[in-house]
Scaffold this motif. Structure first.
Motif, short mmCIF file in Angstrom:
data_model
loop_
_atom_site.label_atom_id
_atom_site.label_comp_id
_atom_site.label_asym_id
_atom_site.label_seq_id
_atom_site.Cartn_x
_atom_site.Cartn_y
_atom_site.Cartn_z
N ARG A 54 7.52 19.81 19.05
CA ARG A 54 6.30 19.09 19.38
C ARG A 54 5.09 19.95 19.04
NH1 ARG A 54 10.07 18.03 23.34
NH2 ARG A 54 10.26 15.89 24.13
N ASP A 55 4.08 19.34 18.48
CA ASP A 55 2.75 19.95 18.41
C ASP A 55 2.00 19.36 19.59
OD1 ASP A 55 -0.05 20.28 17.91
OD2 ASP A 55 0.43 20.80 15.85
N ASN A 56 2.02 20.07 20.70
CA ASN A 56 1.61 19.48 21.97
C ASN A 56 0.16 19.02 21.99
OD1 ASN A 56 4.13 19.79 23.51
ND2 ASN A 56 3.78 21.96 23.16
N SER A 74 9.56 22.25 36.30
CA SER A 74 8.35 22.64 35.58
C SER A 74 8.38 24.10 35.15
CB SER A 74 7.12 22.40 36.48
OG SER A 74 5.95 22.89 35.86
N TYR A 75 7.87 24.35 33.93
CA TYR A 75 7.68 25.70 33.41
C TYR A 75 6.19 26.05 33.33
CZ TYR A 75 12.58 26.30 32.13
OH TYR A 75 13.95 26.47 32.16
N GLY A 76 5.33 25.22 33.93
CA GLY A 76 3.90 25.47 33.93
C GLY A 76 3.20 24.54 34.88
N PRO A 77 1.98 24.89 35.32
CA PRO A 77 1.30 24.08 36.33
C PRO A 77 0.81 22.72 35.82
CG PRO A 77 -0.12 25.87 35.58
CD PRO A 77 1.24 26.11 34.99
N THR A 78 0.58 22.61 34.51
CA THR A 78 0.22 21.31 33.93
C THR A 78 1.31 20.90 32.95
OG1 THR A 78 -0.96 22.18 32.02
CG2 THR A 78 -2.21 21.92 34.08
N TYR A 79 1.31 19.59 32.61
CA TYR A 79 2.36 19.13 31.69
C TYR A 79 2.23 19.82 30.34
CZ TYR A 79 5.82 16.21 29.49
OH TYR A 79 6.95 15.79 28.82
N GLY A 80 1.01 20.02 29.88
CA GLY A 80 0.82 20.70 28.60
C GLY A 80 1.33 22.13 28.62
N GLU A 81 1.02 22.87 29.67
CA GLU A 81 1.49 24.25 29.77
C GLU A 81 3.02 24.30 29.91
OE1 GLU A 81 -1.60 26.94 32.02
OE2 GLU A 81 -1.58 24.94 32.93
N HIS A 82 3.56 23.33 30.63
CA HIS A 82 5.03 23.22 30.73
C HIS A 82 5.65 23.06 29.35
CE1 HIS A 82 8.96 21.44 31.70
NE2 HIS A 82 8.61 20.38 31.00
N ARG A 83 5.09 22.16 28.55
CA ARG A 83 5.66 21.93 27.22
C ARG A 83 5.45 23.13 26.31
NH1 ARG A 83 8.86 17.92 27.65
NH2 ARG A 83 9.88 19.47 26.34
N PHE A 88 9.15 26.55 20.59
CA PHE A 88 9.34 27.64 19.64
C PHE A 88 8.41 27.45 18.44
CE2 PHE A 88 14.05 28.21 20.99
CZ PHE A 88 13.67 29.07 22.00
N GLY A 89 7.96 28.55 17.88
CA GLY A 89 7.14 28.52 16.68
C GLY A 89 7.92 28.95 15.45
N ARG A 90 7.19 29.25 14.39
CA ARG A 90 7.82 29.58 13.11
C ARG A 90 8.74 30.79 13.19
NH1 ARG A 90 6.97 28.28 7.81
NH2 ARG A 90 7.55 29.88 6.28
N ILE A 114 3.49 13.99 13.58
CA ILE A 114 3.37 14.26 12.15
C ILE A 114 3.27 15.76 11.84
CG2 ILE A 114 1.79 13.99 10.19
CD1 ILE A 114 1.53 11.03 11.00
N PRO A 115 2.47 16.56 12.57
CA PRO A 115 2.48 18.00 12.29
C PRO A 115 3.87 18.64 12.43
CG PRO A 115 0.56 17.44 13.61
CD PRO A 115 1.42 16.21 13.57
N SER A 116 4.67 18.14 13.37
CA SER A 116 6.02 18.69 13.54
C SER A 116 6.93 18.30 12.39
CB SER A 116 6.62 18.22 14.87
OG SER A 116 5.90 18.77 15.96
N VAL A 117 6.76 17.09 11.84
CA VAL A 117 7.50 16.72 10.63
C VAL A 117 7.20 17.72 9.52
CG1 VAL A 117 7.69 15.02 8.77
CG2 VAL A 117 7.69 14.26 11.15
#
Length: 356
Positions: A54-56, A74-83, A88-90, A114-117
């Motif tokens: 995902r490109d969050n 949860s891995y973070g206090p907000t959904y975005g930080e969780h994701r 993983f990156g490049r 689309i960025p993830s594609v």
């Protein structure tokens, strides 16, 4: 003939199952855990391992990104930080590509935007998965199709009209498609699965490889899916069903994935040929339990056979009982004792005057 090639694996009606171990984010953001999952999946006989990309920032609205996320998973206090914590990156993807190569297992990912594609295509991964949630996302489907990579599309939550619409978006651009029957329930119970849709897909899309993405618990229903024509089988995979994360509880363990792959091999072997034959391994049992025509009592040479002169007894190593009617009226050329085999060469057919 429907066929799809992924990294040298040819998937077709004649092939074994192509089994995808869907790791998703069950690695918990740990590369070491991802490596362990890759190793366990390879040892269990999976054909491929799969992550989720995902490109969050591109995927979520700012409101959803900033939404508090207080789940026990949860891995973070907000959904975005969780994701972001699970992404993983490049560098991680390049490292895991090499891990997969060393293990001899395919590695690709689901693209949620689309960025993830573009990210996955630039890395040279051998296929792209599209999740059920994007069945109706025709801009994403078209963009993914234009990569020329094989696409694997899940159809959970969709109608047949939406499946047709998705295929209409992909197939004119890219014929390399696997279409998976899926139910977006986590976990799914047998009544949710509608495995007959596999047959529907096969009939409506005769050039498309069909598969099954199962969120059900256990391997057995995937074996049925294979027998119905599913040649891609995807199951979520974990090392610990009690681990932190929303997918672990319906994921297969290594032992369960091994049972799945072993059972799929047995299923393929059991399906065998569509031609009905007498197998070599059946011969002993058929001889022992089958029947043949023998003399019901002593019969003199020259006797004309009646139905009462013949009976059926084991072993089944002589003239088959279904020939009884054609032998009645034949004349014996030699005397027969009780239980003696009836042999065609000892009979003169009715009306044969040359042997009089």
């Amino acid at each position: 003939m429907r066929s799809l090639d992924i990294s040298g694996h040819t998937i077709s009606d004649a092939s074994e199952a192509y089994v995808i171990a869907e790791i998703g984010h069950n690695h918990g953001g740990s590369v070491a855990q991802a490596e362990a999952l890759f190793q366990a999946a390879a040892a269990a006989g999976a054909s491929a391992v799969k992550l989720q990309k995902r490109d969050n920032r591109a995927l979520f609205t700012q409101t959803m990104y900033d939404e508090p996320y207080t789940s026990i998973h949860s891995y973070g206090p907000t959904y975005g930080e969780h994701r972001e914590a699970l992404e993983f990156g490049r560098p991680e993807y390049l490292h895991l590509q090499q891990v997969a190569r060393d293990l001899g297992i395919d590695f690709f990912a689901t693209a949620f935007d689309i960025p993830s594609v573009d990210f996955l295509a630039e890395l040279g991964l051998p296929a792209i998965k599209i999740a059920s949630a994007d069945l109706t996302n025709t801009p994403l489907l078209s963009h993914a199709a234009k990569t020329g990579l094989p696409l694997i599309l899940s159809t959970g939550g969709g109608s047949m009209a939406e499946v047709r619409q998705a295929c209409d978006a992909i197939l004119p651009l890219n014929p390399l498609l696997a279409l998976l029957q899926c139910t977006a329930a986590y976990p799914a119970v047998p009544e949710d699965l509608n495995l007959r849709v596999i047959t529907t897909f096969r009939e409506e899309f005769p050039e498309v490889v069909v598969g099954f993405s199962g969120h059900d618990l256990g391997p057995e229903l995937s074996w049925i899916a294979y027998s119905l024509g599913a040649r891609v089988i995807e199951k979520h995979f974990t090392l610990d069903q009690q681990a932190k994360g929303s997918d672990h509880h319906f994921s297969l363990t290594q032992a369960q994935l091994t049972a799945l792959t072993d059972g799929l091999s047995r299923t393929r072997a059991a399906m065998g040929s569509a031609e009905k034959i007498t197998g070599t391994r059946e011969a002993a049992a058929i001889r022992k339990m089958g029947k043949k025509l023998v003399a019901a009592h002593e019969l003199p040479a020259g006797h004309v056979l009646t139905a009462e002169d013949l009976t059926c007894k084991s072993p089944g190593d002589g003239v088959k009982p279904y020939r009884l009617g054609e032998l009645v009226g034949s004349r014996l050329t030699r005397a027969l004792a009780t239980d003696a085999d009836i042999r065609i060469e000892d009979l003169v057919p009715p009306g044969d005057v040359t042997a009089a």
